[in-house]
Motif scaffolding. Sequence first.
Motif, mmCIF file in Angstrom:
data_model
loop_
_atom_site.group_PDB
_atom_site.id
_atom_site.type_symbol
_atom_site.label_atom_id
_atom_site.label_comp_id
_atom_site.label_asym_id
_atom_site.label_seq_id
_atom_site.Cartn_x
_atom_site.Cartn_y
_atom_site.Cartn_z
ATOM 1 N N ILE A 15 76.476 5.937 55.568
ATOM 2 C CA ILE A 15 77.320 4.748 55.625
ATOM 3 C C ILE A 15 78.653 5.147 56.246
ATOM 4 O O ILE A 15 79.375 5.989 55.706
ATOM 5 N N GLU A 16 78.988 4.545 57.402
ATOM 6 C CA GLU A 16 80.248 4.834 58.096
ATOM 7 C C GLU A 16 81.265 3.725 57.823
ATOM 8 O O GLU A 16 80.931 2.552 57.915
ATOM 9 N N ARG A 17 82.488 4.134 57.544
ATOM 10 C CA ARG A 17 83.581 3.171 57.399
ATOM 11 C C ARG A 17 84.867 3.865 57.834
ATOM 12 O O ARG A 17 85.313 4.818 57.189
ATOM 13 N N ASP A 18 85.463 3.386 58.914
ATOM 14 C CA ASP A 18 86.642 4.049 59.474
ATOM 15 C C ASP A 18 87.883 3.175 59.501
ATOM 16 O O ASP A 18 88.970 3.655 59.815
ATOM 17 N N GLY A 19 87.764 1.890 59.183
ATOM 18 C CA GLY A 19 88.904 0.999 59.121
ATOM 19 C C GLY A 19 88.770 0.070 57.926
ATOM 20 O O GLY A 19 87.653 -0.165 57.448
ATOM 21 N N ASN A 20 89.904 -0.460 57.437
ATOM 22 C CA ASN A 20 89.867 -1.279 56.223
ATOM 23 C C ASN A 20 89.062 -0.568 55.127
ATOM 24 O O ASN A 20 88.197 -1.166 54.473
ATOM 25 N N VAL A 21 89.344 0.707 54.952
ATOM 26 C CA VAL A 21 88.522 1.524 54.043
ATOM 27 C C VAL A 21 88.710 1.036 52.604
ATOM 28 O O VAL A 21 89.829 1.013 52.087
ATOM 29 N N PRO A 22 87.617 0.650 51.946
ATOM 30 C CA PRO A 22 87.718 0.152 50.579
ATOM 31 C C PRO A 22 87.717 1.294 49.569
ATOM 32 O O PRO A 22 87.803 2.478 49.942
ATOM 33 N N SER A 23 87.575 0.948 48.310
ATOM 34 C CA SER A 23 87.499 1.961 47.262
ATOM 35 C C SER A 23 86.214 2.773 47.399
ATOM 36 O O SER A 23 85.232 2.345 48.021
ATOM 37 N N PHE A 24 86.238 3.946 46.804
ATOM 38 C CA PHE A 24 85.044 4.794 46.802
ATOM 39 C C PHE A 24 83.880 4.070 46.140
ATOM 40 O O PHE A 24 82.736 4.155 46.618
ATOM 41 N N ASP A 25 84.143 3.347 45.060
ATOM 42 C CA ASP A 25 83.077 2.640 44.345
ATOM 43 C C ASP A 25 82.408 1.594 45.231
ATOM 44 O O ASP A 25 81.180 1.411 45.177
ATOM 45 N N GLU A 26 83.200 0.908 46.046
ATOM 46 C CA GLU A 26 82.607 -0.096 46.940
ATOM 47 C C GLU A 26 81.733 0.565 47.999
ATOM 48 O O GLU A 26 80.635 0.086 48.304
ATOM 49 N N LEU A 27 82.191 1.655 48.550
ATOM 50 C CA LEU A 27 81.372 2.389 49.513
ATOM 51 C C LEU A 27 80.103 2.915 48.853
ATOM 52 O O LEU A 27 79.018 2.901 49.458
#
Length: 275
Positions: free
Chosen positions: A244-256
């Motif tokens: 799972i890639e997320r590089d902007g608007n990074v949410p909480s660790f739990d959401e990821l």
Amino acid sequence: MTPTAGLGFKPQHFSDAMASPAVGLWFEVHAENYMVDGGPRLAMLEELRRDRPLSLHGVGLSLGNAAEPDRDHLAALKRLVDRFEPALVSEHLAWSRFEGRSFPDLLPLPRTNEVLARLSANIGQVQDALGREILIENPTHYLPLSQHRWSETSFLRELARRSGCKLLIDVNNVAVGANNIGFDAASWLLDIPAKLVGEIHLAGHSHDAGGTLLIDSHDEPVSELVWSLYEDFIGRIGARPTLIERDGNVPSFDELLRERDRAQAVLDGGLRLAA
């Protein structure tokens, strides 16, 4: 690597990552962010790899260059690989350097015989230097190029055959390109042999101001379209390490982690199917 689901590591999530009890969780980092001599970044990576597998994802080798890979950059990547012994090493099918200048983008390539030969040679040189196989990620498309002589999937298959690399299939890139230049994403994925797939990426995308162009922005949750394509892909090829890639608007660790757990549930189904 065991075919489980992982997350792109963000330094702000270090404590959560270290404390997470998630079974099979692994982390991927952009190699260029860790090409330093010391400091907190390398210290965090040392801590992570004691408990979790790591993957190094490069964004700066510029394999599509007319020139060979930059020697200093390749040497820095080798030092990282030797130090952290990642389970996977990957790069992009793109170019980002020209006459000593670096560009802040992964630029497209025409799929010609000349480009195929150059890419194969450059990938072979990288693999020889690292002493291991690497994975090559399919690009995102925004505009059609007129110089293509190969379909994208046949080009990727031939590149893997000539160079000995495997493929990192970014399902979001496929979905974005299908929308932007007009091909069928499901058919594209059907044309990728299972034996060539070493890793999968899932990410979110956004729209341009007009609402018609999709942008591989990595700043939104994975879309339902991409989840559907991914589920069908895993149903056909079986479980593969999935990020799972997320590089902007990074949410909480739990959401990821919730997105990661959804991917893991798909993989668990793929493992049962294979059994």
